[in-house]
Design an enzyme around this catalytic site. Structure first.
Site, PDB file in Angstrom:
ATOM      1  N   PHE A 195       0.861  -1.191   0.000  1.00 45.26           N
ATOM      2  CA  PHE A 195       0.000   0.000   0.000  1.00 45.26           C
ATOM      3  C   PHE A 195       0.891   1.233   0.000  1.00 45.26           C
ATOM      4  CE2 PHE A 195      -2.565   3.451   1.589  1.00 45.26           C
ATOM      5  CZ  PHE A 195      -3.735   3.274   0.866  1.00 45.26           C
ATOM      6  N   ASP A 253       9.371   2.679   1.512  1.00 49.37           N
ATOM      7  CA  ASP A 253       8.202   3.391   2.016  1.00 49.37           C
ATOM      8  C   ASP A 253       8.091   3.086   3.512  1.00 49.37           C
ATOM      9  OD1 ASP A 253       5.693   4.143   2.880  1.00 49.37           O
ATOM     10  OD2 ASP A 253       4.635   3.438   1.102  1.00 49.37           O
ATOM     11  N   LYS A 282       2.574   9.852   8.453  1.00 45.85           N
ATOM     12  CA  LYS A 282       1.957   9.308   9.666  1.00 45.85           C
ATOM     13  C   LYS A 282       2.632   9.808  10.948  1.00 45.85           C
ATOM     14  CE  LYS A 282      -0.226   5.152   7.763  1.00 45.85           C
ATOM     15  NZ  LYS A 282      -1.613   5.374   8.072  1.00 45.85           N
TER      16      LYS A 282
HETATM   17  C1  LIG Z   1       3.061   2.235   3.804  1.00 48.28           C
HETATM   18  C2  LIG Z   1       2.128   3.352   3.472  1.00 48.28           C
HETATM   19  N1  LIG Z   1       2.451   4.198   2.478  1.00 48.28           N
HETATM   20  C3  LIG Z   1       1.658   5.225   2.139  1.00 48.28           C
HETATM   21  C4  LIG Z   1       0.464   5.445   2.787  1.00 48.28           C
HETATM   22  C5  LIG Z   1      -0.408   6.590   2.376  1.00 48.28           C
HETATM   23  O1  LIG Z   1      -0.345   7.588   3.328  1.00 48.28           O
HETATM   24  P1  LIG Z   1      -1.445   8.773   3.342  1.00 48.28           P
HETATM   25  O2  LIG Z   1      -2.733   8.146   3.715  1.00 48.28           O
HETATM   26  O3  LIG Z   1      -0.897   9.732   4.378  1.00 48.28           O
HETATM   27  O4  LIG Z   1      -1.438   9.359   1.980  1.00 48.28           O
HETATM   28  C6  LIG Z   1       0.083   4.594   3.829  1.00 48.28           C
HETATM   29  C7  LIG Z   1      -1.202   4.793   4.517  1.00 48.28           C
HETATM   30  O5  LIG Z   1      -1.728   3.933   5.174  1.00 48.28           O
HETATM   31  C8  LIG Z   1       0.934   3.524   4.178  1.00 48.28           C
HETATM   32  O6  LIG Z   1       0.611   2.665   5.157  1.00 48.28           O
END
Ligand SMILES: Cc1ncc(COP(=O)(O)O)c(C=O)c1O
Length: 399
Positions: A138, A223, A252
């Protein structure tokens, strides 16, 4: 008293229906506890989806926010503002990165990383634009990041997706190698897959990705939006693996609850993003950066990182004990690291999430059958034990 249901009804009339909120409205938070509109309290083991790093209304974050609020809120990146530099100095001091681009969310941080990968290679005169991501990954909901997200259900109705993105199998280096080509710009991976079900890397997997990226000449992007900022026992999850990426993304927990994202990279790669190539009006906003700098200080100087490591072990041991006690008829696996944990159950977890909430405990799902826990890093031992006792009871009854 306004009830939870009344607030929910108002929301249904004026909000886009893209969320399916739980049937309570949270009005206040303190430490690891949340209070709903009807005064009921809940132990927060989800931390705003791995975001409320220091719990709710932490006095040092409030002080940082209030001090900055009295000085300056926003001027855009047409000017240099000190809180942004303060935060970048702190981040570069605790990881491989030498240069930071600030934005407002995880998706934006990943978008910047993916754009940087393409731009870097174009600047070298190479026609590399393909991205290798992973099944069950994700990465966000912008078109580029949702295309990289390895769950086709999230693409439905938004096709055509961004071309040139391929999905390998997590923990399967051969499947990655099979997708590499002279057009590969980057490999994008979560050091632990969060939304995809708290899947941890096998020993050597991330190092193997580094090797493949180096052999191929593409970039390696980590990520760490969900795993960063002490969540898994070290400041960044990749630091447990002895592997250094070319780019790391954060969001986050970085802001402890205030919206902020960051793309962290080397000075060499950062040189591809010259003025005019990429930007964000709110990126590096003084309020957000002042709070995030206070988050980093509290993690490192306030001892929260060490505390989180100990609490992560306690939570992990407790979940392992639940898995062992209830057995494979109910619990398939206990997984995760630090304070990012999952219990894979035999049955879908939606009913268990509801039953936990009814008993004053907030947890979330990750994938269909994994119960996810990502509490504030300041959680106390007795709070962990309290949460584990409720979980055990509920899973024994309904799992
Ligand atoms: C690993 C990862 N990358 C990116 C995101 C996307 O982040 P945002 O919701 O702040 O755009 C998330 C959100 O859950 C995530 O868990």
């Amino acid at each position: 008293m306004t009830t939870n249901a009344e607030i929910a009804e108002r929301g249904k009339k004026v909000l886009v229906p893209n969320y399916a909120p739980q049937p309570i409205s949270i009005v206040r938070g303190e430490g690891c506890w949340l209070f709903d509109a009807e005064g009921r309290r809940y132990l927060d083991l989800m931390g705003g989806i791995a975001t409320a790093t220091l719990g709710h209304a932490h006095p040092k974050l409030r002080a940082a926010l209030e001090a900055q609020a009295a000085l300056l809120w926003h001027v855009s990146n047409l000017f240099t503002t000190e809180p942004q530099i303060r935060l970048a100095e702190r981040l570069t001091a605790c990881c491989f990165a030498e240069a930071i681009f600030f934005c407002n969310s995880g998706a934006e941080a990943n978008e910047a990383a993916l754009k940087l990968a393409r731009k870097w290679h174009r600047d070298q005169g190479e026609d590399r634009f393909e991205i290798i991501a992973f099944e069950n990954a994700f990465h966000g909901r912008t078109l580029f990041t949702v295309s990289a997200t390895g769950t086709p259900a999230y693409w439905k109705g938004f096709e055509p997706m961004v071309p040139g993105i391929y999905h390998a199998k997590y923990n399967d280096l051969e499947s990655v190698e099979a997708l590499t080509s002279p057009r590969t710009a980057a490999i994008l991976v979560e050091p632990i897959q969060g939304e995809g079900g708290i899947r941890t890397p096998d020993r050597g997997f991330l190092a193997g990705l580094r090797r493949l990226a180096d052999q191929n000449g593409c970039l390696l992007l980590f990520d760490e939006v969900q795993t960063g900022m002490g969540r898994t026992g070290t400041m960044f999850a990749h630091q447990q693996e002895g592997v250094v990426p070319d780019v790391m993304t954060l969001a986050k927990a970085l802001g402890g609850g205030i919206p902020i994202g960051a793309m962290c990279t080397t000075r060499k790669l950062a040189s591809a993003l010259v003025p005019g190539t990429h930007a964000s009006t709110f990126g590096g906003n003084p309020l957000a950066c002042a709070v995030a700098a206070a988050v980093v200080d509290e993690l490192l100087e306030g001892g929260v990182l060490d505390h989180a490591k100990a609490m992560g072990e306690r939570l992990g041991d407790g979940l392992d004990a639940i898995a062992a006690a209830l057995g494979p008829d109910k619990v398939l696996a206990s997984r995760g690291r630090g304070l990012l944990r999952g219990l894979a159950l035999v049955k879908p977890v939606a009913g268990i999430v509801d039953a936990c909430r009814a008993r004053g405990l907030l947890v979330i799902s990750a994938g269909g059958n994994v119960l996810r826990m990502a509490p504030p890093l300041v959680i106390a031992p007795e709070e962990i034990d309290h949460g584990l006792a409720i979980l055990r009871e509920v899973i024994a009854e309904l799992g």
